[in-house]
Enzyme design. Structure first.
Site, PDB file in Angstrom:
ATOM      1  N   ASP A 182     -11.283   2.886   4.148  1.00 60.73           N
ATOM      2  CA  ASP A 182     -11.689   1.483   4.053  1.00 60.73           C
ATOM      3  C   ASP A 182     -13.212   1.353   4.012  1.00 60.73           C
ATOM      4  O   ASP A 182     -13.736   0.293   3.690  1.00 60.73           O
ATOM      5  CB  ASP A 182     -11.162   0.703   5.272  1.00 60.73           C
ATOM      6  CG  ASP A 182     -10.013  -0.226   4.911  1.00 60.73           C
ATOM      7  OD1 ASP A 182      -9.833  -0.518   3.713  1.00 60.73           O
ATOM      8  OD2 ASP A 182      -9.307  -0.671   5.841  1.00 60.73           O
TER       9      ASP A 182
ATOM     10  N   LYS B 246       0.845  -1.208   0.000  1.00 65.71           N
ATOM     11  CA  LYS B 246       0.000   0.000   0.000  1.00 65.71           C
ATOM     12  C   LYS B 246       0.874   1.251   0.000  1.00 65.71           C
ATOM     13  O   LYS B 246       0.633   2.191  -0.758  1.00 65.71           O
ATOM     14  CB  LYS B 246      -0.931  -0.008   1.228  1.00 65.71           C
ATOM     15  CG  LYS B 246      -2.077  -0.975   1.098  1.00 65.71           C
ATOM     16  CD  LYS B 246      -2.818  -1.192   2.408  1.00 65.71           C
ATOM     17  CE  LYS B 246      -3.872  -2.289   2.224  1.00 65.71           C
ATOM     18  NZ  LYS B 246      -4.487  -2.755   3.455  1.00 65.71           N
TER      19      LYS B 246
ATOM     20  N   GLN C  51      -4.798  -1.380   9.609  1.00 69.15           N
ATOM     21  CA  GLN C  51      -4.700  -2.722   9.019  1.00 69.15           C
ATOM     22  C   GLN C  51      -5.332  -3.754   9.957  1.00 69.15           C
ATOM     23  O   GLN C  51      -4.972  -3.829  11.133  1.00 69.15           O
ATOM     24  CB  GLN C  51      -3.216  -3.051   8.750  1.00 69.15           C
ATOM     25  CG  GLN C  51      -2.991  -4.367   8.045  1.00 69.15           C
ATOM     26  CD  GLN C  51      -3.539  -4.386   6.619  1.00 69.15           C
ATOM     27  OE1 GLN C  51      -3.374  -3.439   5.863  1.00 69.15           O
ATOM     28  NE2 GLN C  51      -4.209  -5.461   6.256  1.00 69.15           N
TER      29      GLN C  51
END
Ligand code: NAD
Length: 297
Positions: free
Chosen positions: A121, A54, A98
C-alpha cells in the site's frame, strides 16, 4: 462532451494482463509465485467488498491470495503478531491491512509494523520518506494508477502545472510527490485554500481527491486540461435510488477539459490493478530479479 475519455477500466485490464504475463514468467523461469496477504479486521461492509475483489483479482493474475479475517475486537497484540508472522513468511511478498481499522487499534502503529519491502500500500513511514526523497519505494496504489494514466495520455509531464485537490496521506500527498518526481510544478490545494477556483484554473493537470460530490465545476477548469477524478461519492438520484459520482462535475468539466476520467470506471479500477503491480514488484525485489518496466513509478 468534447474531452477525451480516459478509460480506467480498459487501462486496468491492460495492467492486469501485463502483471499476469510477468507472473507466468516468474513461475516458469524461477518457480516463484507472488503472494499477497490481505488482513481484514471487523465486518465493515465496504471493506469486505474491497477485500473480496482484491482476493479475486489476485488469483486471476496467477498470484497466491492469503486472506486473514479477524474479529472486530481483535487486540493490537494479536494483530501485530499476525503481521510479524506475515513479515517472516517467504511465500508472502505483499501485505495489506484493510483500512479503516476499528477505533481501538492504532493505524499508524499497525502500518509501521509491516516490513516496508512488503508494504504494497506504500503507507509505511519508510516508503513515504523514500518517495519524498525520490528513492525507490513502494508507491501508494491510487496515486500510482493516476500517474500511469497521465503518463500514458501525455507521454512526458515535465513542466506541466498540476493541482492536487486534497492533502490526505493516501492520495493527495503521494500524488503531489509523484507529479513532482515527473517534473510538474505542483500545487496542493485543501479545505483552507483561498480561491480554489482560481488555483484550479491555472492547472494543466487537475487531480481531485476530496470526497465531495461534484464540487469542481467546468468553469474552474482550464480549456484542454486533463482532469483525474479520484472521488467516489454515492448520491441520491432524483428518481430514487443512488448512483456513484466523483469529486468533479463530469458533464460540465467534460465540455472544457482535454481529457477526463469517469466515475465509475476511471481511477477506481486502477487502484487494485496497481496493488497487483506492487505485489509483483515486491516479489521481484525480494528475489533479486529485474522489476517489470512501466508498472512502477
Ligand atoms: P480524505 O478525507 O482523507 O481527504 C480529503 C482532502 O480533501 C483533505 O485533505 C481536505 O483538506 C480536502 N478537502 C476537503 N474539503 C475541501 C474543500 N471544500 N476544498 C478543497 N479541499 C477540500 O480523503 P481521501 O482518502 O484522500 O479520499 C478522497 C476521495 O477519494 C474520497 O471520495 C475517496 O472515496 C476517494 N478515494 C478513491 C480511491 C479510488 O480507488 N478511486 C482511493 C482512495 C480514495
Amino acid at each position: 462532451m468534447t474531452a477525451q475519455l480516459i478509460d480506467g477500466k480498459a487501462f486496468a485490464a491492460d495492467v492486469r494482463a501485463q502483471v499476469a504475463q510477468h507472473v507466468k514468467t516468474l513461475k516458469d523461469a524461477h518457480g516463484i509465485t507472488p503472494g499477497l496477504a490481505v488482513v481484514l479486521v471487523g465486518e465493515d461492509p465496504a471493506s469486505q467488498v474491497y477485500v473480496r475483489s482484491k482476493g479475486k483479482q489476485t488469483v486471476e493474475v496467477g498470484m497466491n491470495s492469503f486472506e486473514h479475517k479477524l474479529e472486530a475486537d481483535t487486540s493490537e497484540t494479536d494483530l501485530l503478531a499476525l503481521i510479524d508472522q506475515l513479515n517472516s513468511d517467504p511465500a508472502v511478498h505483499g501485505i495489506l491491512v484493510q483500512l479503516p481499522l476499528p477505533g481501538h487499534l492504532n493505524e499508524d502503529l499497525v502500518i509501521n509494523a509491516i516490513d516496508p519491502a512488503k508494504d504494497v500500500d506504500g503507507f509505511h513511514i519508510s516508503n513515504v520518506g523514500l518517495l519524498g526523497t525520490g528513492q525507490k519505494s513502494m508507491v501508494p496504489c491510487t496515486p500510482l494508477g493516476c500517474l500511469m494514466m497521465l503518463r500514458a495520455h501525455h507521454g512526458s509531464l515535465s513542466g506541466m502545472d498540476a493541482v492536487v485537490i486534497g492533502r490526505s496521506n493516501i492520495v493527495g500527498k503521494p500524488m503531489a510527490q509523484l507529479l513532482l518526481g515527473d517534473s510538474c510544478t505542483v500545487t496542493i490545494a485543501h479545505s483552507r485554500t483561498k480561491d480554489l477556483a482560481d488555483v484550479v484554473r491555472r492547472a494543466d493537470i487537475v487531480v481531485a481527491a476530496v470526497g465531495r460530490p461534484q464540487m469542481v465545476p467546468g468553469d474552474w477548469v482550464k480549456p484542454g486540461a486533463t482532469v483525474i477524478d479520484v472521488g467516489i461519492n454515492r448520491i441520491e438520484k432524483p428518481e430514487g435510488g443512488t448512483r456513484l459520482v466523483g469529486d468533479v462535475d463530469f458533464d460540465s468539466c467534460a465540455e472544457v477539459a482535454g481529457a477526463i476520467t469517469p466515475v465509475p470506471g476511471g481511477v477506481g479500477p486502477m487502484t487494485i490493478a496497481c496493488l497487483l503491480a506492487n505485489t509483483l514488484t515486491a516479489c521481484c525485489r525480494a528475489n533479486g530479479l529485474e522489476e517489470p518496466q512501466g508498472l512502477t513509478a
